[in-house]
Design a protein around this motif. Structure first.
Motif, PDB file in Angstrom:
ATOM      1  N   LEU A   8     -61.833   2.151 -52.995  1.00 42.68           N
ATOM      2  CA  LEU A   8     -61.057   3.337 -52.623  1.00 42.68           C
ATOM      3  C   LEU A   8     -60.155   3.012 -51.411  1.00 42.68           C
ATOM      4  O   LEU A   8     -60.733   2.548 -50.422  1.00 42.68           O
ATOM      5  CB  LEU A   8     -62.200   4.392 -52.135  1.00 42.68           C
ATOM      6  CG  LEU A   8     -62.828   4.794 -53.306  1.00 42.68           C
ATOM      7  CD1 LEU A   8     -63.607   4.227 -53.969  1.00 42.68           C
ATOM      8  CD2 LEU A   8     -63.847   5.898 -52.662  1.00 42.68           C
ATOM      9  N   VAL A   9     -58.770   3.604 -51.456  1.00 43.79           N
ATOM     10  CA  VAL A   9     -57.903   3.389 -50.474  1.00 43.79           C
ATOM     11  C   VAL A   9     -57.548   4.934 -49.997  1.00 43.79           C
ATOM     12  O   VAL A   9     -57.223   5.710 -50.791  1.00 43.79           O
ATOM     13  CB  VAL A   9     -56.532   2.723 -50.978  1.00 43.79           C
ATOM     14  CG1 VAL A   9     -55.471   2.658 -49.936  1.00 43.79           C
ATOM     15  CG2 VAL A   9     -56.949   1.312 -51.491  1.00 43.79           C
ATOM     16  N   GLY A  10     -57.524   5.246 -48.662  1.00 50.95           N
ATOM     17  CA  GLY A  10     -57.575   6.407 -48.067  1.00 50.95           C
ATOM     18  C   GLY A  10     -58.356   6.690 -46.899  1.00 50.95           C
ATOM     19  O   GLY A  10     -59.008   5.509 -46.514  1.00 50.95           O
ATOM     20  N   ASP A  11     -58.343   7.965 -46.387  1.00 48.77           N
ATOM     21  CA  ASP A  11     -59.289   8.093 -45.289  1.00 48.77           C
ATOM     22  C   ASP A  11     -60.692   8.323 -45.722  1.00 48.77           C
ATOM     23  O   ASP A  11     -61.064   9.532 -46.370  1.00 48.77           O
ATOM     24  CB  ASP A  11     -58.793   9.353 -44.551  1.00 48.77           C
ATOM     25  CG  ASP A  11     -59.452   9.552 -43.248  1.00 48.77           C
ATOM     26  OD1 ASP A  11     -60.297   8.803 -42.844  1.00 48.77           O
ATOM     27  OD2 ASP A  11     -59.490  10.660 -42.730  1.00 48.77           O
ATOM     28  N   THR A  12     -61.504   7.281 -45.989  1.00 50.18           N
ATOM     29  CA  THR A  12     -62.714   7.573 -46.331  1.00 50.18           C
ATOM     30  C   THR A  12     -63.719   7.944 -45.481  1.00 50.18           C
ATOM     31  O   THR A  12     -65.027   8.094 -45.793  1.00 50.18           O
ATOM     32  CB  THR A  12     -63.413   6.011 -47.029  1.00 50.18           C
ATOM     33  OG1 THR A  12     -63.126   5.254 -45.801  1.00 50.18           O
ATOM     34  CG2 THR A  12     -62.695   5.707 -48.254  1.00 50.18           C
ATOM     35  N   THR A  13     -63.588   8.207 -44.273  1.00 50.11           N
ATOM     36  CA  THR A  13     -64.285   8.762 -43.214  1.00 50.11           C
ATOM     37  C   THR A  13     -64.893  10.125 -43.827  1.00 50.11           C
ATOM     38  O   THR A  13     -65.890  10.605 -43.210  1.00 50.11           O
ATOM     39  CB  THR A  13     -63.578   8.930 -41.960  1.00 50.11           C
ATOM     40  OG1 THR A  13     -62.538   9.760 -41.944  1.00 50.11           O
ATOM     41  CG2 THR A  13     -63.270   7.643 -41.604  1.00 50.11           C
TER      42      THR A  13
END
Length: 339
Positions: A41-46
């Motif tokens: 997964l690429v992106g703001d996974t927070t």
């Protein structure tokens, strides 16, 4: 973030989970490994709750990735990437040698060198048509006519060609004529250029910058991959240190270190590393022993008359002798020599 699916999970269940992540705004890369699939997964996974993802009965485990590079990260892609160019390949146990002159100087020169290095077992032909030089008064290459001469040498031998791109304005020209596009050390952090070659379909050979850290080098590869081109080959070509005896200092430790950090193939340029022809052989053999996926070696049929870098170029005879040693050592490492 990396999501490892349980072995035997049906494709429709994987697709369902991927669709859920995409609806939340994430890019999802899928790697089908041995016995299981891995979602990157690429992106703001927070914003994602690992516990909620782990509840899914088809999920084996979930890992957060702390490194700033994602697509180039081995956690996202545990298997080695194999970059295929025609019948040749680099990575994943495939070892290829790229050889040829620093620069294209004439039809006879490039064609003869191409035939010589092919006879010795090289899989790719290198040659500079556009040359970045420290001095504005040095030979800058033949430009577009040099590309045409490389194509003539390719027609005579069937060898894929590798040459350096310096400006975004030539991207389409290289897309049309070149098999592997090289981004030189001085352009490793030319981010506009990296973004443009990321939109091309041709494999990219990315040389390490003069003083770049491993992470900076891999992040430059990430720029290319983020635009859609995931066929990236990393090239260690020596870095600038306090030592002045050699042109650069070959960082042999980069080979196992970067291969642990990333799934991308790593090749080594022993010619630029030292800048002296007599050091090419020991450095090339050291690179093979350290786990490199290939070598890029400068060969010229008349080094004393070369327009650039003659002092670090091997003659065809020296190259042939070296290739016999390389081939034997590659066999010992368990890789397959591509010819």
């Amino acid at each position: 973030m990396v999501v490892v699916m349980k072995p035997g999970t049906k494709q429709q269940e994987i697709d369902k989970l991927v669709a859920q992540f995409q609806l939340q705004g994430f890019q999802v890369g899928i790697t089908n490994g041995v016995g299981c699939s891995i979602l990157g997964l690429v992106g703001d996974t927070t914003t994602l709750d690992i516990n909620k993802i782990s509840i899914n009965e088809n999920v084996e485990r979930v890992m957060r990735v702390q490194e700033p590079y994602k697509k180039a990260n081995r956690k996202f892609h545990p298997e080695d990437t194999v970059v295929k160019i025609g019948s040749a390949a680099i990575g994943g146990g495939n070892f290829s040698v790229i050889a040829g002159p620093c620069s294209v100087e004439s039809r006879d020169q490039i064609t003869q060198v191409a035939k010589d290095v092919q006879a010795s077992g090289a899989a790719f032909l290198r040659g500079g048509a556009f040359k970045p030089r420290t001095s504005p008064y040095s030979f800058q290459g033949m430009g577009a006519p040099g590309l045409d001469l490389l194509l003539e040498a390719k027609a005579a031998t069937g060898m894929p060609i590798v040459t350096e791109l310096m400006s975004p304005k030539y991207c389409q020209l290289f897309e049309d004529k070149v098999d592997v596009i090289q981004i030189g050390a001085r352009n490793m952090q030319n981010f506009d250029l990296l973004k443009e070659v990321g939109k091309l379909s041709k494999p990219i050979l990315l040389k390490r910058g003069l003083s770049a850290s491993y992470e900076e080098w891999i992040m430059s590869a990430e720029y290319i991959m983020a635009e859609g081109n995931e066929n990236v080959i990393l090239c260690e070509r020596g870095i600038r240190t306090f030592e002045t005896y050699t042109r650069n200092t070959l960082d042999v430790s980069a080979i196992p270190a970067v291969k642990r950090m990333s799934h991308l193939p790593v090749v080594v340029d022993p010619s630029h590393s030292a800048g002296m022809y007599w050091m090419v052989e020991p450095l090339a053999l050291a690179a093979v022993a350290a786990g490199a996926d290939g070598l890029i070696i400068e060969v010229h049929n008349d080094p004393q008359s070369a327009k650039c870098d003659g002092q670090q170029s091997l003659t065809p005879e020296r190259f042939d002798a070296l290739m016999k040693k390389i081939s034997a050592l590659v066999d010992l490492t368990g890789k397959t020599m591509v010819k």
